[in-house]
Design an enzyme around this catalytic site. Structure first.
Site, short mmCIF file in Angstrom:
data_model
loop_
_atom_site.label_atom_id
_atom_site.label_comp_id
_atom_site.label_asym_id
_atom_site.label_seq_id
_atom_site.Cartn_x
_atom_site.Cartn_y
_atom_site.Cartn_z
N ASP A 2 -4.80 17.05 3.32
CA ASP A 2 -4.82 18.43 3.78
C ASP A 2 -3.81 18.66 4.91
O ASP A 2 -3.55 17.76 5.70
CB ASP A 2 -6.24 18.76 4.27
N GLY A 3 -3.29 19.88 4.97
CA GLY A 3 -2.46 20.29 6.10
C GLY A 3 -0.97 20.36 5.84
O GLY A 3 -0.19 20.58 6.77
N ASN A 4 -0.56 20.22 4.59
CA ASN A 4 0.87 20.32 4.27
C ASN A 4 1.42 21.70 4.65
O ASN A 4 2.52 21.81 5.20
CB ASN A 4 1.11 20.11 2.78
N ARG A 6 0.25 23.84 6.90
CA ARG A 6 0.31 24.00 8.36
C ARG A 6 1.48 23.22 8.96
O ARG A 6 2.16 23.68 9.86
CB ARG A 6 -1.00 23.57 9.01
N ARG A 15 5.89 26.62 2.69
CA ARG A 15 4.78 25.70 2.39
C ARG A 15 5.22 24.59 1.44
O ARG A 15 4.76 23.46 1.54
CB ARG A 15 3.62 26.47 1.74
N HIS A 19 4.57 20.37 1.17
CA HIS A 19 4.06 19.57 0.04
C HIS A 19 5.03 18.43 -0.29
O HIS A 19 4.61 17.31 -0.59
CB HIS A 19 3.84 20.46 -1.18
N ASN A 50 -7.56 24.69 -6.84
CA ASN A 50 -6.20 24.96 -6.35
C ASN A 50 -5.33 25.80 -7.30
O ASN A 50 -4.27 26.29 -6.90
CB ASN A 50 -5.44 23.66 -6.05
N TRP A 51 -5.79 26.02 -8.55
CA TRP A 51 -4.96 26.76 -9.51
C TRP A 51 -4.75 28.20 -9.10
O TRP A 51 -3.82 28.85 -9.59
CB TRP A 51 -5.60 26.71 -10.90
N ILE A 174 -16.35 18.18 4.35
CA ILE A 174 -16.10 17.50 3.08
C ILE A 174 -15.88 18.60 2.05
O ILE A 174 -16.58 19.59 2.07
CB ILE A 174 -17.36 16.67 2.69
C1 IPE Z 1 -2.76 20.13 1.00
O1 IPE Z 1 -2.12 20.96 1.92
C2 IPE Z 1 -2.12 20.13 -0.36
C3 IPE Z 1 -2.92 20.67 -1.47
C4 IPE Z 1 -4.11 21.18 -1.35
C5 IPE Z 1 -2.32 20.64 -2.80
P1 IPE Z 1 -2.58 22.46 2.07
O2 IPE Z 1 -1.77 23.29 1.13
O3 IPE Z 1 -4.05 22.57 1.94
O4 IPE Z 1 -2.14 22.81 3.56
P2 IPE Z 1 -2.86 23.83 4.57
O5 IPE Z 1 -4.32 23.54 4.53
O6 IPE Z 1 -2.54 25.20 4.09
O7 IPE Z 1 -2.24 23.52 5.90
MG MG Z 2 -5.68 23.02 3.04
#
Ligand code: IPE
Ligand code: MG
Length: 211
Positions: A2-4, A6, A15, A19, A50-51, A174
C-alpha cells in the site's frame, strides 16, 4: 503493498509512477528476503476491489504485473518459486486479461523447479471470494463443510499459516487479505509507503514474527 499513490503524490508525480516504483521495490525486497532465508513471501498485488480504479491506472498496474511475472530469469537465479493466487480466470466476474494470464502461467511453470523461497503474488485476489469458493468446492467434492475441508480448498492449500502481516503506509487495518490464513499472525505496521519499504523494515517485521 500500500501507498504507491501517496509516494507519487508527495513527489508531484502521477500515481502510475508510484506503481512503477512499487514494482521495482518488490524486486528489491525479494532479493533481500532471499538473503534472510524467508521461506514464503506473499504479496497483495491487486484485489478484487481494485478494478473500479480509473481505467488508465488499472491498465498500468496490469502491465506492471506482466513485468513482474516476466522476471523469470532473475527469479531462477535466486532459486525463487513463483505462485499466483486469485479468482480463477474462468469464474464469473474474473477480468484478468489474457496477456496477464499468460505471464502468470509462464512464470509459475518456468520457476516450478526452484527449491528456494516461494513468492506468491495475489492478483485479482479477495479473501471473501476465496472462502466462498472454498466452501462451494468442498461441497462439490461431497465433503462436509469443516475447518479442514475449507483449508484444503483454499486457492493455495499448501501455503503455511502466516507468521507476520506487513501493512505499509500508515494504514492500521487489515483488508480483504488472507483472512483465514492470518489467524494468530503478528501484524507489523509502518508509516513508510510501499516504495520506501526497505531491508531495515523487512528485518523489523521478521523480528516481530520471531518474537
Ligand atoms: C497500492 O498503492 C497499489 C495497489 C493497490 C494496486 P495504492 O494505489 O493503494 O496507493 P495509495 O493508497 O493511494 O497511496
Ligand atoms: Mg491504498
Amino acid at each position: 503493498m500500500d501507498g504507491n499513490g501517496r509516494w507519487a503524490k508527495r513527489r508531484g508525480l502521477p500515481r502510475t509512477a508510484g506503481h512503477t516504483e512499487g514494482e521495482e521495490n518488490l524486486a528489491a525486497i525479494v532479493r533481500v528476503a532471499v538473503t534472510r532465508n524467508v521461506g514464503w513471501l506473499t504479496v497483495f498485488g491487486f484485489s478484487t476491489e481494485n478494478w473500479v480504479r480509473p481505467r488508465t491506472e488499472v491498465r498500468h498496474i496490469l502491465g506492471l504485473h506482466r513485468r513482474l511475472f516476466g522476471r523469470v530469469e532473475e527469479l531462477n537465479q535466486l532459486n525463487v518459486q513463483v505462485k499466483w493466487m486469485g479468482r480463477p480466470f474462468d469464474t464469473p466476474g474474473a477480468r484478468t486479461p489474457k496477456y496477464v494470464q499468460r505471464a502468470i502461467r509462464k512464470a509459475v511453470a518456468d520457476t516450478a523447479q526452484n527449491t528456494g523461497m516461494v513468492l506468491t503474488v495475489a492478483f485479482d485476489y479477495g479473501s471473501r471470494a476465496e472462502l466462498v469458493q472454498a466452501a462451494l468446492d468442498a461441497r462439490r467434492d461431497g465433503e462436509i463443510v469443516s475447518e479442514s475441508s475449507i483449508s484444503n480448498h483454499l486457492y493455495l492449500p499448501e501455503l503455511p499459516p502466516v507468521d507476520v502481516v506487513v501493512r505499509t503506509s500508515g494504514e492500521r487495518r487489515i483488508s480483504n487479505f488472507m483472512l483465514w490464513q492470518i489467524v494468530g499472525a503478528r501484524v507489523y505496521f509502518t508509516e513508510r509507503t510501499w516504495p520506501e519499504f526497505g531491508a531495515a523494515e523487512l528485518d523489523a517485521a521478521l523480528a516481530l514474527a520471531a518474537s
